[in-house]
Design a protein around this motif. Structure first.
Motif, PDB file in Angstrom:
ATOM      1  N   VAL A  90       0.862  -1.190   0.000  1.00 28.20           N
ATOM      2  CA  VAL A  90       0.000   0.000   0.000  1.00 28.20           C
ATOM      3  C   VAL A  90       0.897   1.238   0.000  1.00 28.20           C
TER       4      VAL A  90
ATOM      5  N   ARG B  20      -1.898   7.281  -0.783  1.00 30.14           N
ATOM      6  CA  ARG B  20      -2.832   6.424  -1.503  1.00 30.14           C
ATOM      7  C   ARG B  20      -3.584   7.190  -2.588  1.00 30.14           C
TER       8      ARG B  20
ATOM      9  N   THR C 208      -3.305  -3.673  -5.060  1.00 27.70           N
ATOM     10  CA  THR C 208      -2.116  -4.228  -4.423  1.00 27.70           C
ATOM     11  C   THR C 208      -2.039  -5.721  -4.729  1.00 27.70           C
TER      12      THR C 208
ATOM     13  N   GLN D  57      -5.810  -7.036  -4.368  1.00 25.05           N
ATOM     14  CA  GLN D  57      -6.780  -6.186  -3.681  1.00 25.05           C
ATOM     15  C   GLN D  57      -7.020  -4.915  -4.480  1.00 25.05           C
TER      16      GLN D  57
ATOM     17  N   TRP E 176      -8.734  -1.278  -4.487  1.00 21.33           N
ATOM     18  CA  TRP E 176      -9.143  -0.210  -3.583  1.00 21.33           C
ATOM     19  C   TRP E 176      -9.823   0.899  -4.381  1.00 21.33           C
TER      20      TRP E 176
ATOM     21  N   ASP F 276     -11.006  -2.330   4.090  1.00 14.42           N
ATOM     22  CA  ASP F 276      -9.898  -2.027   4.995  1.00 14.42           C
ATOM     23  C   ASP F 276     -10.476  -1.237   6.167  1.00 14.42           C
TER      24      ASP F 276
ATOM     25  N   GLY G 138      -9.066   0.522   8.322  1.00 13.63           N
ATOM     26  CA  GLY G 138      -8.401   1.799   8.535  1.00 13.63           C
ATOM     27  C   GLY G 138      -7.615   1.834   9.824  1.00 13.63           C
TER      28      GLY G 138
ATOM     29  N   PRO H  16     -11.000   4.027   7.217  1.00 16.36           N
ATOM     30  CA  PRO H  16     -11.570   2.887   6.488  1.00 16.36           C
ATOM     31  C   PRO H  16     -11.604   3.178   4.988  1.00 16.36           C
ATOM     32  N   GLN H  17     -11.431   2.113   4.190  1.00 13.90           N
ATOM     33  CA  GLN H  17     -11.485   2.296   2.740  1.00 13.90           C
ATOM     34  C   GLN H  17     -12.086   1.059   2.090  1.00 13.90           C
TER      35      GLN H  17
ATOM     36  N   ARG I 267     -12.638  -1.941  -0.392  1.00 11.07           N
ATOM     37  CA  ARG I 267     -11.648  -2.788  -1.073  1.00 11.07           C
ATOM     38  C   ARG I 267     -12.307  -4.122  -1.405  1.00 11.07           C
TER      39      ARG I 267
ATOM     40  N   GLN J 190     -11.215  -8.106  -2.814  1.00  9.54           N
ATOM     41  CA  GLN J 190     -10.053  -8.980  -2.951  1.00  9.54           C
ATOM     42  C   GLN J 190     -10.376 -10.134  -3.886  1.00  9.54           C
TER      43      GLN J 190
END
Length: 121
Positions: free
Chosen positions: A28, A32, A38, A58, A60, A101, A103, A106-107, A109, A111
């Protein structure tokens, strides 16, 4: 020389002619971007002449919807074409999940977990 399959996947995503500037990273980034990918090896097997890594890809983005659309509409089709590379014999998608994520901050994402079957020599 051993093939670094994480870097292979990163370079493949970065070279996507339909990628619209989407960049993949091996970790990461400190600064960002709003959307990025990622790549991380999370398991797999090594044999004398082949490698079978499990790789987490991943995706984002700013919202869960954008992360889902980017993951399934752009990144997943690109990953499925990895077997066009001479060193990759097969790609198996193990899972596609919402994986936010926590945080901070928080974000959203998504996978995608894939397994590659690759020649090492």
């Amino acid at each position: 020389m051993a093939l670094n399959l994480e870097k292979t996947v990163k370079d493949w995503i970065d070279a996507d002619p339909n990628g619209d500037g989407l960049t993949a990273y091996l970790e990461v980034p400190a600064d960002r971007p709003q959307r990025f990918v990622t790549i991380e090896r999370v398991g797999g097997r090594e044999l004398e002449y082949s490698s079978r890594p499990t790789i987490a890809v991943q995706v984002w983005a700013e919202t869960r919807w954008q992360a889902a659309q980017l993951a399934t509409g752009q990144v997943l089709p690109r990953l499925l074409d990895l077997d066009l590379l001479d060193s990759i014999a097969a790609v198996t998608v193990e899972s596609v999940i919402d994986f936010p994520d926590p945080g901070p901050p928080p974000q959203p994402r998504y996978q995608i977990t894939i397994q590659l079957d690759a020649a090492t020599q």
